[in-house]
Motif scaffolding. Structure first.
Motif, PDB file in Angstrom:
ATOM      1  N   PRO A 181     -63.395 -88.514  25.137  1.00 38.39           N
ATOM      2  CA  PRO A 181     -64.381 -89.169  23.951  1.00 38.39           C
ATOM      3  C   PRO A 181     -65.392 -90.045  24.762  1.00 38.39           C
ATOM      4  O   PRO A 181     -65.206 -90.437  25.798  1.00 38.39           O
ATOM      5  N   TYR A 182     -66.432 -90.450  23.993  1.00 38.09           N
ATOM      6  CA  TYR A 182     -67.500 -90.927  24.508  1.00 38.09           C
ATOM      7  C   TYR A 182     -68.164 -92.107  23.561  1.00 38.09           C
ATOM      8  O   TYR A 182     -67.687 -92.006  22.219  1.00 38.09           O
ATOM      9  N   LYS A 183     -68.788 -93.005  24.062  1.00 33.23           N
ATOM     10  CA  LYS A 183     -69.352 -94.105  23.130  1.00 33.23           C
ATOM     11  C   LYS A 183     -70.758 -93.809  22.474  1.00 33.23           C
ATOM     12  O   LYS A 183     -71.742 -93.457  23.333  1.00 33.23           O
ATOM     13  N   VAL A 184     -70.802 -94.239  21.295  1.00 37.38           N
ATOM     14  CA  VAL A 184     -72.208 -94.180  20.614  1.00 37.38           C
ATOM     15  C   VAL A 184     -72.679 -95.334  20.019  1.00 37.38           C
ATOM     16  O   VAL A 184     -71.532 -96.184  19.627  1.00 37.38           O
ATOM     17  N   PHE A 190     -75.498-106.901  10.035  1.00 37.06           N
ATOM     18  CA  PHE A 190     -74.626-105.799  10.785  1.00 37.06           C
ATOM     19  C   PHE A 190     -74.769-105.988  12.199  1.00 37.06           C
ATOM     20  O   PHE A 190     -75.667-106.752  12.922  1.00 37.06           O
ATOM     21  N   VAL A 191     -73.487-105.542  12.820  1.00 33.50           N
ATOM     22  CA  VAL A 191     -73.525-105.751  14.526  1.00 33.50           C
ATOM     23  C   VAL A 191     -73.557-104.348  15.091  1.00 33.50           C
ATOM     24  O   VAL A 191     -72.908-103.499  14.316  1.00 33.50           O
ATOM     25  N   ILE A 192     -74.236-104.314  16.310  1.00 34.62           N
ATOM     26  CA  ILE A 192     -74.292-102.993  16.761  1.00 34.62           C
ATOM     27  C   ILE A 192     -73.461-103.014  17.932  1.00 34.62           C
ATOM     28  O   ILE A 192     -73.682-103.929  18.801  1.00 34.62           O
ATOM     29  N   TYR A 193     -72.655-101.892  18.109  1.00 34.80           N
ATOM     30  CA  TYR A 193     -71.449-101.983  19.109  1.00 34.80           C
ATOM     31  C   TYR A 193     -71.281-100.540  19.684  1.00 34.80           C
ATOM     32  O   TYR A 193     -71.763 -99.661  18.990  1.00 34.80           O
ATOM     33  N   PRO A 194     -70.752-100.215  20.850  1.00 33.68           N
ATOM     34  CA  PRO A 194     -70.392 -99.056  21.319  1.00 33.68           C
ATOM     35  C   PRO A 194     -69.212 -98.464  20.623  1.00 33.68           C
ATOM     36  O   PRO A 194     -67.906 -99.044  21.018  1.00 33.68           O
ATOM     37  N   GLU A 195     -68.860 -97.552  19.811  1.00 33.63           N
ATOM     38  CA  GLU A 195     -67.810 -97.044  19.365  1.00 33.63           C
ATOM     39  C   GLU A 195     -67.520 -95.922  19.986  1.00 33.63           C
ATOM     40  O   GLU A 195     -68.472 -94.884  20.280  1.00 33.63           O
ATOM     41  N   LEU A 196     -66.258 -95.543  20.220  1.00 35.24           N
ATOM     42  CA  LEU A 196     -65.830 -94.130  20.826  1.00 35.24           C
ATOM     43  C   LEU A 196     -65.578 -93.020  19.788  1.00 35.24           C
ATOM     44  O   LEU A 196     -64.981 -93.332  18.639  1.00 35.24           O
ATOM     45  N   VAL A 197     -66.119 -92.175  19.920  1.00 38.71           N
ATOM     46  CA  VAL A 197     -66.165 -90.761  19.228  1.00 38.71           C
ATOM     47  C   VAL A 197     -65.514 -89.782  19.958  1.00 38.71           C
ATOM     48  O   VAL A 197     -65.705 -89.275  21.212  1.00 38.71           O
ATOM     49  N   PRO A 198     -65.077 -88.719  19.209  1.00 35.76           N
ATOM     50  CA  PRO A 198     -64.385 -87.428  19.870  1.00 35.76           C
ATOM     51  C   PRO A 198     -65.634 -87.007  20.444  1.00 35.76           C
ATOM     52  O   PRO A 198     -66.658 -86.608  19.846  1.00 35.76           O
ATOM     53  N   SER A 199     -65.163 -85.923  21.675  1.00 36.63           N
ATOM     54  CA  SER A 199     -66.200 -85.134  22.210  1.00 36.63           C
ATOM     55  C   SER A 199     -66.598 -83.790  21.368  1.00 36.63           C
ATOM     56  O   SER A 199     -67.678 -83.156  21.663  1.00 36.63           O
ATOM     57  N   ARG A 200     -65.674 -83.374  20.425  1.00 32.06           N
ATOM     58  CA  ARG A 200     -65.702 -82.048  19.917  1.00 32.06           C
ATOM     59  C   ARG A 200     -65.849 -81.033  20.885  1.00 32.06           C
ATOM     60  O   ARG A 200     -66.470 -80.125  20.783  1.00 32.06           O
ATOM     61  N   ASP A 205     -57.828 -88.132  27.566  1.00 37.98           N
ATOM     62  CA  ASP A 205     -58.311 -88.520  26.321  1.00 37.98           C
ATOM     63  C   ASP A 205     -57.484 -89.642  25.616  1.00 37.98           C
ATOM     64  O   ASP A 205     -58.044 -90.602  25.269  1.00 37.98           O
ATOM     65  N   ALA A 206     -56.042 -89.373  25.789  1.00 39.89           N
ATOM     66  CA  ALA A 206     -55.364 -90.547  25.186  1.00 39.89           C
ATOM     67  C   ALA A 206     -55.501 -91.881  25.764  1.00 39.89           C
ATOM     68  O   ALA A 206     -55.670 -92.991  25.265  1.00 39.89           O
ATOM     69  N   GLU A 207     -55.614 -91.622  27.156  1.00 47.16           N
ATOM     70  CA  GLU A 207     -55.841 -92.930  28.046  1.00 47.16           C
ATOM     71  C   GLU A 207     -56.978 -93.695  27.698  1.00 47.16           C
ATOM     72  O   GLU A 207     -57.102 -94.867  27.612  1.00 47.16           O
ATOM     73  N   ILE A 208     -57.978 -92.787  27.510  1.00 47.79           N
ATOM     74  CA  ILE A 208     -59.403 -93.601  27.341  1.00 47.79           C
ATOM     75  C   ILE A 208     -59.323 -94.244  25.822  1.00 47.79           C
ATOM     76  O   ILE A 208     -59.832 -95.490  25.826  1.00 47.79           O
ATOM     77  N   VAL A 209     -58.837 -93.724  25.082  1.00 49.20           N
ATOM     78  CA  VAL A 209     -58.857 -94.301  23.618  1.00 49.20           C
ATOM     79  C   VAL A 209     -58.070 -95.580  23.597  1.00 49.20           C
ATOM     80  O   VAL A 209     -58.297 -96.540  23.089  1.00 49.20           O
ATOM     81  N   ARG A 210     -56.795 -95.561  24.322  1.00 48.29           N
ATOM     82  CA  ARG A 210     -55.777 -96.480  24.658  1.00 48.29           C
ATOM     83  C   ARG A 210     -56.702 -97.829  25.288  1.00 48.29           C
ATOM     84  O   ARG A 210     -56.695 -99.067  24.837  1.00 48.29           O
ATOM     85  N   GLU A 211     -57.457 -97.383  26.217  1.00 47.70           N
ATOM     86  CA  GLU A 211     -58.417 -98.497  27.132  1.00 47.70           C
ATOM     87  C   GLU A 211     -59.246 -99.076  25.990  1.00 47.70           C
ATOM     88  O   GLU A 211     -59.620-100.368  26.020  1.00 47.70           O
ATOM     89  N   ARG A 229     -72.286 -96.790  28.491  1.00 46.22           N
ATOM     90  CA  ARG A 229     -71.823 -96.067  29.755  1.00 46.22           C
ATOM     91  C   ARG A 229     -70.495 -95.734  29.743  1.00 46.22           C
ATOM     92  O   ARG A 229     -69.618 -96.388  29.579  1.00 46.22           O
ATOM     93  N   SER A 230     -70.244 -94.472  30.172  1.00 54.53           N
ATOM     94  CA  SER A 230     -68.965 -93.992  30.534  1.00 54.53           C
ATOM     95  C   SER A 230     -68.990 -92.611  31.245  1.00 54.53           C
ATOM     96  O   SER A 230     -69.985 -91.910  30.801  1.00 54.53           O
ATOM     97  N   TRP A 231     -68.098 -92.285  31.650  1.00 58.29           N
ATOM     98  CA  TRP A 231     -67.910 -90.950  32.448  1.00 58.29           C
ATOM     99  C   TRP A 231     -67.553 -90.038  31.419  1.00 58.29           C
ATOM    100  O   TRP A 231     -66.424 -89.396  31.231  1.00 58.29           O
ATOM    101  N   THR A 232     -68.488 -89.403  30.772  1.00 58.50           N
ATOM    102  CA  THR A 232     -68.554 -88.752  29.575  1.00 58.50           C
ATOM    103  C   THR A 232     -68.067 -87.217  29.833  1.00 58.50           C
ATOM    104  O   THR A 232     -67.583 -86.485  28.854  1.00 58.50           O
ATOM    105  N   LEU A 233     -68.307 -86.681  31.044  1.00 59.04           N
ATOM    106  CA  LEU A 233     -67.998 -85.475  31.274  1.00 59.04           C
ATOM    107  C   LEU A 233     -66.615 -85.331  32.173  1.00 59.04           C
ATOM    108  O   LEU A 233     -66.323 -84.099  32.638  1.00 59.04           O
ATOM    109  N   LEU A 234     -65.771 -86.275  31.866  1.00 54.84           N
ATOM    110  CA  LEU A 234     -64.461 -86.134  32.600  1.00 54.84           C
ATOM    111  C   LEU A 234     -63.441 -85.295  31.535  1.00 54.84           C
ATOM    112  O   LEU A 234     -63.657 -85.125  30.344  1.00 54.84           O
TER     113      LEU A 234
END
Lengths: 206, 479
Positions: free
Chosen positions: B287-290, B321-331, B355-361, B423-428
């Motif tokens: 997953p990556y952040k948007v 409202f607050v703008i923050y980085p939300e984790l979304v599935p990569s599809r 996938d699960a480790e990044i969601v947990r973090e 920012r995150s390693w989105t192509l992992l």
């Protein structure tokens, strides 16, 4: 808060992101080393990896001890003994294989220029070792294999070694303690004729 | 007064629109094209996008300027190069990125001030544990695939240093995949004890039936044992032999139960296979952040413990409202696969679920991220209030409107500069599967198929295994 005080504050707060994201000076290439405009360029440590200066100092410490050793005295008494130089095993947490090749070349140069021993060409030795290692599925760092190839090359002794490291990361500081071991092994008996270690630490500190 | 209110509403609306238009793209938005290309299997296009982002013409070049997003983009390119099976260039990129990450971890982060006032993305990039461990694990494989066991050994050591460091920080240090591959590297280097240590680490996290044979072989050459290894080998615990009333027996700390020991018959040392195949299949994307908006009330509820300053001031803020980085599935398209060697199917073991480790973090950090975003909102509101107070002092009865405009301008400028840190390693890869199969020396045909909701992708290999030797195969789909 007065308008006079507020305006510079606002300006600073609005412009600060621009300053934070702006790039620094453009990089440029420079020449360094003895006889150049930057004689001290090689003095500073750039990372925790072993650099040329570290390797030269580690090698010189080992070579100096080797040339003071009883084995070297014996060699000077019977010049022309054939010596092979075996690759130094990298047991560190840094990719320093290129640096170790340079180190081997330096050792080779010292031995050849001493005029005391005859040195087997490292290129020929590496070619043969790699060929046999692939054929026999052996590790070139296996002592028995080193002995076998050295014998085939007609060497009476071979010089080998390894670089190890203790790598620690604590409280946002990183330190790597390197140890370079060097050994001279007699091919016929596998006895260690000389052994010494030199040490160097490198760190990224705050 | 009514006219002033109407005008102020219009001005506020215009400013908000301007802010939303002016806001800069975040990292994940800027690299979207690279992920889109990878999703269609066009790795060359993905590579091109990333090279442009890095400011280089080709992948053999390294970036000369290290901006705040460069290191992450370099990690992305390394993964694309893996997908293209350019192990050496991928290894080079990962080594460089690894060194930069160490420097960033050690360096004082001047951007931290900006992170709390202006923008989450103004700080230096600090890779999460999952990324740090994945970096060394994938690079170990790169060296192994390039036939460089010595280089793989270096990466194994770096993996251990990182794992131990994360352990000191009480940070969840997973990485069964890395431990598994490190064990293989040391087994092939002829260092049984070190290999057993790594296999024990891997078994600590999950059962790997494929390790039973290798552990039995290595145990015959080394006395290194842990409760997990003993359980796998079917050996008795040494303390069981002590009399119950001896001092040593009573003082001996209870060893933890082996968590991952499979219930199997005692393993007997099997002869080393004539040849062996290590297969690694990396499928999906993590997953990556948007950038995401969250109503202030809800945000305060999530990030309350991490807010600095009084939230009361937000009542007069223009933005609600607050703008923050939300984790979304990569599809991504694939999440599993199959392995066929010479017409016979062999099981693949899920070694790491990134996938699960990044969601947990992310879930563990989310309140802190939102708390920081609210704190920035409070700072902006305070500056806006200052501007409003200054504007209210304007002459000719225009103080209220000047004050409002000044407040909106100040707040708007700061909001425009606020970029959530995506920012995150989105192509992992999301899922890493492994298989070890003993094979006879000689030629073999291998088919690795990635599968999932998006269909299937098949990779065929012809390999030649030397007597007593091994071959490593890797498939990285990035989709």
């Amino acid at each position: 808060m007065s308008t006079r005080l507020l305006s510079p504050l606002l300006l600073a707060l609005v412009l600060a992101p621009v300053a934070l994201t702006s790039t620094g000076c453009k990089p440029k290439a420079v020449r360094g080393g003895p006889g150049t405009e930057n004689p001290n360029l090689d003095q500073g440590a750039m990372s925790t990896t072993l650099d040329r200066r570290d390797l030269q100092e580690l090698m010189q410490a080992n070579m100096a001890k080797m040339m003071e050793s009883p084995w070297w005295t014996q060699m000077t008494g019977t010049p022309g003994q054939v010596v092979a130089i075996w690759p130094i095993k990298n047991e560190t947490s840094e990719h320093i294989d290129d640096q170790l090749n340079t180190l081997l070349a330096d050792i080779e140069t010292e031995l050849v220029n001493s005029g005391v021993v005859a040195v087997v060409s490292r290129e020929r030795q590496a070619e043969m070792a790699n060929e046999v290692a692939v054929q026999q599925n052996r590790s070139i760092y296996d002592p028995a294999f080193a002995n076998q190839i050295s014998r085939q090359l007609g060497a009476r002794y071979y010089i080998t070694g390894k670089v190890g490291s203790v790598d620690e990361f604590f409280n946002k500081e990183r330190r790597v303690q390197y140890t370079l071991f060097m050994q001279v092994i007699e091919v016929e008996t596998s006895l260690v004729r000389f052994q010494y270690k030199s040490e160097r630490s490198k760190a990224i500190v705050r | 007064m009514g006219a002033i209110v109407n005008r102020s509403s219009r001005v506020r609306g215009l400013l908000l629109a301007a802010v939303s238009l002016c806001a800069c793209a975040t990292y994940s938005e800027k690299t979207q094209l690279a992920r889109d290309a990878a999703q269609t299997g066009n790795l060359a296009a993905s590579e091109k996008v990333l090279n442009k982002f890095l400011g280089v013409r080709r992948s053999s070049d390294l970036p000369t300027e290290w901006k705040k997003e460069t290191i992450v983009a370099l990690l992305e390119r390394a993964m694309v190069l893996r997908g293209k099976r350019d192990w050496k260039l991928s290894a080079r990129d990962l080594v460089v990125a690894d060194k930069q990450l160490v420097l960033l971890d050690v360096a004082r982060d001047a951007g931290q001030v900006g992170k709390w006032i202006f923008s989450d993305s103004s700080g230096k990039y600090h890779a999460p544990p999952s990324e740090k461990l994945a970096l060394n694990a994938f690079n170990m494989l790169n060296y192994l695939l390039a036939g460089d066991l010595s280089g793989a050994r270096v990466e194994a050591k770096r993996f251990t240093v990182t794992r131990e460091y994360l352990g000191q920080l009480d940070t969840a240090a997973h990485g069964a995949f890395g431990s598994y591959v490190a064990g293989f590297v040391f087994e092939r280097l002829g260092e049984p004890e070190t290999a057993l240590r790594y296999y024990d680490e891997a078994l600590q996290e999950q059962a790997f039936p494929s390790l039973q044979g290798p552990v039995a072989r290595l145990a015959a050459r080394s006395s290194y044992r842990t409760p997990r290894l003993r359980a796998l080998l079917g050996e008795a615990e040494p303390t069981a032999a002590l009399a119950a009333n001896t001092l040593l027996a009573t003082q001996a700390p209870a060893e933890p139960e082996p968590a991952a020991a499979p219930a199997t018959a005692p393993a007997t040392p099997t002869p080393a296979p004539a040849g062996e195949l290590l297969v690694v299949m990396n499928v999906g994307r993590v997953p990556y952040k948007v950038p995401e908006r969250l109503p202030i009330g809800l945000a305060i509820g999530i990030g309350a413990a991490f807010i600095t300053g009084s939230t009361a001031i937000l009542e007069r803020s223009a933005l609600k409202f607050v703008i923050y980085p939300e984790l979304v599935p990569s599809r991504a398209l694939f999440n599993t696969g199959s392995l066929v060697i010479d017409g016979q199917e062999h099981p693949l073991e899920l070694a790491t679920n990134l996938d699960a480790e990044i969601v947990r973090e992310y879930e563990a950090l989310k309140p802190k991220i939102i708390g920081a975003a609210i704190t920035r909102l409070i700072v902006r509101a305070a500056v806006a209030e200052g501007a409003r107070a200054a504007g209210n002092q304007a002459k000719d009865g225009a103080g209220a409107i000047v004050g409002l405009l000044a407040a909106l301008a100040a707040e708007g400028a700061m909001v425009a500069a606020d970029k959530p840190d995506t920012r995150s390693w989105t192509l992992l890869p999301a899922f890493v599967f492994v298989a070890r199969v003993p094979v006879a020396p000689g030629a073999h045909s291998v088919t690795i198929t990635a599968m999932g909701s998006g269909g299937r992708e098949t990779h065929d290999f012809k390999i030649d295994v030397k007597p007593g030797g091994f071959a490593v195969l890797d498939v990285t789909t990035l989709r």
